[in-house]
Design a protein around this motif. Structure first.
Motif, PDB file in Angstrom:
ATOM      1  N   ASP A 182       0.825  -1.209   0.000  1.00 23.65           N
ATOM      2  CA  ASP A 182       0.000   0.000   0.000  1.00 23.65           C
ATOM      3  C   ASP A 182       0.853   1.249   0.000  1.00 23.65           C
ATOM      4  OD1 ASP A 182       1.066  -0.033   2.516  1.00 23.65           O
ATOM      5  OD2 ASP A 182      -0.851  -0.084   3.596  1.00 23.65           O
ATOM      6  N   GLY A 183       2.137   1.098  -0.234  1.00 25.69           N
ATOM      7  CA  GLY A 183       3.063   2.220  -0.223  1.00 25.69           C
ATOM      8  C   GLY A 183       3.788   2.364   1.094  1.00 25.69           C
ATOM      9  N   THR A 184       3.309   1.673   2.121  1.00 28.54           N
ATOM     10  CA  THR A 184       3.940   1.711   3.441  1.00 28.54           C
ATOM     11  C   THR A 184       4.360   0.319   3.895  1.00 28.54           C
ATOM     12  OG1 THR A 184       2.607   3.633   4.077  1.00 28.54           O
ATOM     13  CG2 THR A 184       3.632   2.372   5.860  1.00 28.54           C
ATOM     14  N   THR A 185       3.466  -0.638   3.722  1.00 23.39           N
ATOM     15  CA  THR A 185       3.698  -2.002   4.201  1.00 23.39           C
ATOM     16  C   THR A 185       3.777  -2.972   3.030  1.00 23.39           C
ATOM     17  OG1 THR A 185       2.479  -1.527   6.241  1.00 23.39           O
ATOM     18  CG2 THR A 185       2.836  -3.844   5.693  1.00 23.39           C
ATOM     19  N   LEU A 186       4.776  -3.842   3.066  1.00 27.97           N
ATOM     20  CA  LEU A 186       4.924  -4.894   2.067  1.00 27.97           C
ATOM     21  C   LEU A 186       4.290  -6.166   2.619  1.00 27.97           C
ATOM     22  CD1 LEU A 186       6.134  -5.967  -0.601  1.00 27.97           C
ATOM     23  CD2 LEU A 186       8.227  -6.475   0.673  1.00 27.97           C
ATOM     24  N   THR A 187       3.325  -6.718   1.900  1.00 30.88           N
ATOM     25  CA  THR A 187       2.633  -7.929   2.326  1.00 30.88           C
ATOM     26  C   THR A 187       3.031  -9.092   1.441  1.00 30.88           C
ATOM     27  OG1 THR A 187       0.718  -6.645   3.091  1.00 30.88           O
ATOM     28  CG2 THR A 187       0.382  -8.995   2.725  1.00 30.88           C
ATOM     29  N   LEU A 188       3.579 -10.147   2.050  1.00 33.32           N
ATOM     30  CA  LEU A 188       4.015 -11.334   1.323  1.00 33.32           C
ATOM     31  C   LEU A 188       3.160 -12.518   1.751  1.00 33.32           C
ATOM     32  CD1 LEU A 188       7.888 -10.932   1.693  1.00 33.32           C
ATOM     33  CD2 LEU A 188       6.447 -10.175  -0.208  1.00 33.32           C
ATOM     34  N   THR A 189       2.584 -13.211   0.791  1.00 31.30           N
ATOM     35  CA  THR A 189       1.777 -14.392   1.070  1.00 31.30           C
ATOM     36  C   THR A 189       2.580 -15.640   0.711  1.00 31.30           C
ATOM     37  OG1 THR A 189      -0.249 -13.160   0.567  1.00 31.30           O
ATOM     38  CG2 THR A 189      -0.406 -15.559   0.592  1.00 31.30           C
ATOM     39  N   SER A 190       2.831 -16.490   1.711  1.00 26.49           N
ATOM     40  CA  SER A 190       3.613 -17.726   1.522  1.00 26.49           C
ATOM     41  C   SER A 190       4.930 -17.464   0.799  1.00 26.49           C
ATOM     42  CB  SER A 190       2.796 -18.763   0.747  1.00 26.49           C
ATOM     43  OG  SER A 190       1.614 -19.091   1.447  1.00 26.49           O
ATOM     44  N   PRO A 191       5.773 -16.568   1.337  1.00 22.91           N
ATOM     45  CA  PRO A 191       7.063 -16.325   0.678  1.00 22.91           C
ATOM     46  C   PRO A 191       7.990 -17.525   0.835  1.00 22.91           C
ATOM     47  CG  PRO A 191       7.004 -15.236   2.799  1.00 22.91           C
ATOM     48  CD  PRO A 191       5.629 -15.793   2.582  1.00 22.91           C
ATOM     49  N   LYS A 192       8.858 -17.719  -0.120  1.00 18.82           N
ATOM     50  CA  LYS A 192       9.834 -18.809  -0.063  1.00 18.82           C
ATOM     51  C   LYS A 192      11.140 -18.265   0.512  1.00 18.82           C
ATOM     52  CE  LYS A 192      10.103 -21.649  -3.509  1.00 18.82           C
ATOM     53  NZ  LYS A 192      10.421 -22.215  -4.861  1.00 18.82           N
ATOM     54  N   ILE A 193      11.504 -18.711   1.700  1.00 16.93           N
ATOM     55  CA  ILE A 193      12.752 -18.310   2.342  1.00 16.93           C
ATOM     56  C   ILE A 193      13.795 -19.374   2.036  1.00 16.93           C
ATOM     57  CG2 ILE A 193      13.847 -17.624   4.495  1.00 16.93           C
ATOM     58  CD1 ILE A 193      11.503 -15.858   3.666  1.00 16.93           C
ATOM     59  N   VAL A 194      14.846 -19.009   1.369  1.00 12.14           N
ATOM     60  CA  VAL A 194      15.826 -19.993   0.913  1.00 12.14           C
ATOM     61  C   VAL A 194      16.697 -20.505   2.054  1.00 12.14           C
ATOM     62  CG1 VAL A 194      17.756 -20.401  -0.656  1.00 12.14           C
ATOM     63  CG2 VAL A 194      15.831 -18.978  -1.385  1.00 12.14           C
ATOM     64  N   THR A 195      17.225 -19.614   2.879  1.00 12.09           N
ATOM     65  CA  THR A 195      18.149 -20.059   3.925  1.00 12.09           C
ATOM     66  C   THR A 195      17.742 -19.589   5.322  1.00 12.09           C
ATOM     67  OG1 THR A 195      19.547 -18.131   3.455  1.00 12.09           O
ATOM     68  CG2 THR A 195      20.137 -20.222   2.397  1.00 12.09           C
ATOM     69  N   ALA A 196      17.531 -18.281   5.497  1.00 16.94           N
ATOM     70  CA  ALA A 196      17.303 -17.770   6.848  1.00 16.94           C
ATOM     71  C   ALA A 196      16.593 -16.428   6.807  1.00 16.94           C
ATOM     72  CB  ALA A 196      18.636 -17.643   7.596  1.00 16.94           C
ATOM     73  N   ILE A 197      16.123 -16.020   7.982  1.00 13.93           N
ATOM     74  CA  ILE A 197      15.556 -14.688   8.172  1.00 13.93           C
ATOM     75  C   ILE A 197      16.529 -13.904   9.044  1.00 13.93           C
ATOM     76  CG2 ILE A 197      13.645 -13.368   9.159  1.00 13.93           C
ATOM     77  CD1 ILE A 197      11.814 -15.715   8.551  1.00 13.93           C
ATOM     78  N   ASN A 198      16.916 -12.724   8.612  1.00 11.63           N
ATOM     79  CA  ASN A 198      17.868 -11.892   9.342  1.00 11.63           C
ATOM     80  C   ASN A 198      17.167 -10.764  10.082  1.00 11.63           C
ATOM     81  OD1 ASN A 198      19.832 -13.510   8.266  1.00 11.63           O
ATOM     82  ND2 ASN A 198      20.477 -12.044   6.711  1.00 11.63           N
ATOM     83  N   ASP A 199      17.813 -10.276  11.137  1.00  4.82           N
ATOM     84  CA  ASP A 199      17.263  -9.145  11.871  1.00  4.82           C
ATOM     85  C   ASP A 199      17.656  -7.834  11.196  1.00  4.82           C
ATOM     86  OD1 ASP A 199      19.895  -8.618  12.519  1.00  4.82           O
ATOM     87  OD2 ASP A 199      19.731  -9.325  14.585  1.00  4.82           O
TER      88      ASP A 199
END
Length: 218
Positions: free
Chosen positions: A123-140
């Motif tokens: 919406d220009g502020t928030t990115l919404t991902l539905t069932s994203p494919k994470i290859v290795t890890a999520i970083n902080d």
């Protein structure tokens, strides 16, 4: 071989500078040498000449003042500069490209054209991902790993995490999936422990020498 010797004559005539480049071999033809002072063109007074030809023009100090650029910025807001089709001048042009997909979809390069990403919207502020494919890890936010994912081929069981409201403040971590019974295993690294905390009891369970263990609370 015929040699041509050139000499440069500077003459001050009536406050004007005239530069002449004359042959000394008797040849009727000669070329004009560039006149530079400290590597830069001199600031000559009006009426100065080189080989009798008046020096005209002092260059341009603005983009619009050049001979191969547009003459005005009017109506050109948010446009870019590009080489024209004839490849002999510059012109202003709008950034072309029509967004692909439906409204709010994040765009991708679809064979040189814009294409929408079905499971990524904004919406220009928030990115919404539905069932994203994470290859290795999520970083902080510092780029450090906070959750590593190790995939297993044809997996059907997974971890389900439920958040909670203030009226029912219990966050739940469930084993879920297609199997009827799905175990939930917590494995510490090395001599690490698994701790379960509440307001009354701090329980630490460790089985040294075992690669895996099971904790049952009844």
């Amino acid at each position: 071989m015929k040699w041509l010797y050139l000499s440069l004559c500077l003459c001050l005539i009536g406050g004007r500078i005239e530069a002449q480049n004359r042959p000394m071999s008797g040849d009727a033809s000669y070329n004009v040498l560039p006149l530079l002072i400290n590597g830069n063109p001199p600031n000559l007074p009006a009426g100065s000449k080189v080989d009798g030809v008046p020096i005209s023009g002092g260059g341009s100090t603005t983009f619009l003042g050049l001979t191969d650029t547009p003459s005005s910025y009017s109506g050109q807001g948010l446009k870019v500069v590009r080489v024209n089709v004839a490849e002999n001048a510059l012109e202003f042009a709008s950034i072309s490209g029509t967004p692909g997909g439906s409204d709010t979809q994040v765009q991708r390069n679809n064979a040189g054209a814009f294409g929408g990403i079905t499971n990524a919207t904004s919406d220009g502020t928030t990115l919404t991902l539905t069932s994203p494919k994470i290859v290795t890890a999520i970083n902080d936010t510092n780029g450090n790993k906070i959750l590593q994912l190790t995939p297993i081929g044809s997996a059907v069981n997974f971890l389900d995490i439920l958040n909670a409201t203030s009226g029912s403040p219990t966050v739940t971590v469930d084993a879920a999936g297609a199997s009827t019974d799905v175990n939930l295993k917590l494995i510490p690294k090395g001599s690490g422990t698994v701790s379960l905390h509440n307001t009354l009891t701090d329980i630490s369970v460790l089985y040294p020498g075992l690669s895996q263990w099971m904790l049952e609370l009844v």
